[in-house]
Design a protein around this motif. Structure first.
Motif, PDB file in Angstrom:
ATOM      1  N   PRO A   1      46.603  -9.424   0.935  1.00 56.11           N
ATOM      2  CA  PRO A   1      46.070 -10.145  -0.220  1.00 56.11           C
ATOM      3  C   PRO A   1      45.888  -9.291  -1.466  1.00 56.11           C
ATOM      4  O   PRO A   1      45.859  -9.827  -2.585  1.00 56.11           O
ATOM      5  N   SER A   2      45.750  -7.985  -1.314  1.00 54.75           N
ATOM      6  CA  SER A   2      45.568  -7.125  -2.485  1.00 54.75           C
ATOM      7  C   SER A   2      46.877  -6.855  -3.231  1.00 54.75           C
ATOM      8  O   SER A   2      46.872  -6.255  -4.309  1.00 54.75           O
ATOM      9  N   VAL A   3      48.001  -7.298  -2.670  1.00 58.71           N
ATOM     10  CA  VAL A   3      49.306  -7.098  -3.310  1.00 58.71           C
ATOM     11  C   VAL A   3      49.572  -8.231  -4.293  1.00 58.71           C
ATOM     12  O   VAL A   3      49.360  -9.411  -3.975  1.00 58.71           O
ATOM     13  N   GLU A   4      50.043  -7.879  -5.466  1.00 63.03           N
ATOM     14  CA  GLU A   4      50.460  -8.886  -6.445  1.00 63.03           C
ATOM     15  C   GLU A   4      51.901  -9.285  -6.112  1.00 63.03           C
ATOM     16  O   GLU A   4      52.833  -8.500  -6.292  1.00 63.03           O
ATOM     17  N   VAL A   5      52.081 -10.476  -5.582  1.00 63.19           N
ATOM     18  CA  VAL A   5      53.410 -10.941  -5.176  1.00 63.19           C
ATOM     19  C   VAL A   5      53.965 -11.843  -6.275  1.00 63.19           C
ATOM     20  O   VAL A   5      53.335 -12.831  -6.656  1.00 63.19           O
ATOM     21  N   VAL A   6      55.133 -11.500  -6.786  1.00 69.94           N
ATOM     22  CA  VAL A   6      55.722 -12.199  -7.920  1.00 69.94           C
ATOM     23  C   VAL A   6      57.147 -12.590  -7.571  1.00 69.94           C
ATOM     24  O   VAL A   6      57.861 -11.851  -6.895  1.00 69.94           O
ATOM     25  N   ALA A   7      57.565 -13.742  -8.033  1.00 71.35           N
ATOM     26  CA  ALA A   7      58.942 -14.180  -7.824  1.00 71.35           C
ATOM     27  C   ALA A   7      59.894 -13.271  -8.586  1.00 71.35           C
ATOM     28  O   ALA A   7      59.640 -12.896  -9.735  1.00 71.35           O
ATOM     29  N   GLY A   8      60.986 -12.901  -7.947  1.00 72.42           N
ATOM     30  CA  GLY A   8      61.966 -12.046  -8.598  1.00 72.42           C
ATOM     31  C   GLY A   8      63.198 -11.892  -7.740  1.00 72.42           C
ATOM     32  O   GLY A   8      63.169 -12.160  -6.534  1.00 72.42           O
TER      33      GLY A   8
END
Length: 276
Positions: free
Chosen positions: A40-47
């Motif tokens: 949960p501490s990871v910033e997950v972004v579409a790419g």
């Protein structure tokens, strides 16, 4: 902020975990962020590395990069223009230095990314692993169904490396400056044939397994149904070239991480349920 590409892959997930343990801020790109299942501490972004111009690079100082996409020089330029200073590339030990022609499509793709990064002006580190231990999962279905692995080139040699060891070296290269400009050949601690690998799986499972060699042409016919022919030919060609030729085992993992590399049998023990 450190950007991790291939974050849901067998190495990338361990890179994410290792960076978090180091107290780093991590952004991970995924084609499907909702199903990434990262901490949960990871910033997950579409790419997607197919469109490097759309990568979420604001505030990113370092990148763990997998060699995906068909525009390596454009990818490198986008990273440099965004202010990225350091890139750690997951390459392959098949890449040859000081040559105009690489030995196959896989080596050529990774060499193109290496060249792009060398020309970019950014700091870089190239990770060149030998065969991943996880490649043995290609036999899992056969082992679940019976006691014989049918595959070509049983006497092909490698020094299979645990993906967690590759990730551990990647983390050190991302957070430490002293690995800048290094081409790191990574292997597991022991050279063995594919026939030997099946023997290790047999020992962990506690039941006899046999390796029965089949023609490479038969395997190629099936593989080209889901992979580009040039990649299939490179994979099978590499196996053929290593028959009877044990690789040099390196001490890079120990030197960089300060601990011994994990053995193939330890990898099998961790993945035992996938073979049962």
């Amino acid at each position: 902020m450190i950007l991790v590409t291939g974050a849901t892959g067998s190495v990338g997930r361990h890179v994410v975990d290792g960076l978090l343990e180091e107290g780093q801020f991590v952004r991970a790109i995924s084609r499907n962020p909702d199903s990434a299942k990262l901490p949960p501490s990871v910033e997950v972004v579409a790419g997607d590395l197919e469109t490097p111009e759309a990568l979420p690079l604001d505030g990113v100082r370092a990148v763990y990069l997998v060699a995906m996409g068909d525009r390596p020089h454009r990818t490198a330029q986008v990273l440099a223009d965004a202010g990225v200073t350091t890139v750690v590339l997951l390459s392959t030990s098949e890449v040859l230095d000081d040559t105009d022609e690489q030995p196959g499509a896989i080596a050529a793709r990774h060499a193109a990314f290496e060249d792009a990064l060398e020309r970019s002006g950014m700091f870089w580190t190239f990770l060149r692993p030998n065969e991943f231990a996880g490649n043995a999962l290609q036999w899992a279905a056969q082992i679940q169904e019976g006691d014989v692995v049918h595959a070509p080139y049983g006497d092909a040699w490698s020094a299979p490396i645990h993906e967690r060891d590759v990730a551990a070296v990647a983390v050190r290269a991302l957070v430490d400056d002293h690995l800048r400009g290094a081409r790191l050949v990574l292997t597991g601690p022991e050279a063995m044939t594919h026939r030997d690998q099946v023997g290790h799986i047999s020992a962990v499972l506690g039941r006899p397994l046999a390796f029965e060699e089949i023609p490479a042409a038969a395997v190629r016919e099936k593989m080209v149904a889901y992979a580009p022919p040039e990649i299939v030919d490179a994979l099978l060609g590499r196996l053929a070239e290593t028959v009877g030729k044990p690789p040099t085992v390196t001490t890079t993992v120990q030197n960089v991480t300060g601990r011994r590399p994990l053995t193939f049998r330890e990898w099998v023990a961790e993945h035992e349920p996938e073979f049962r």
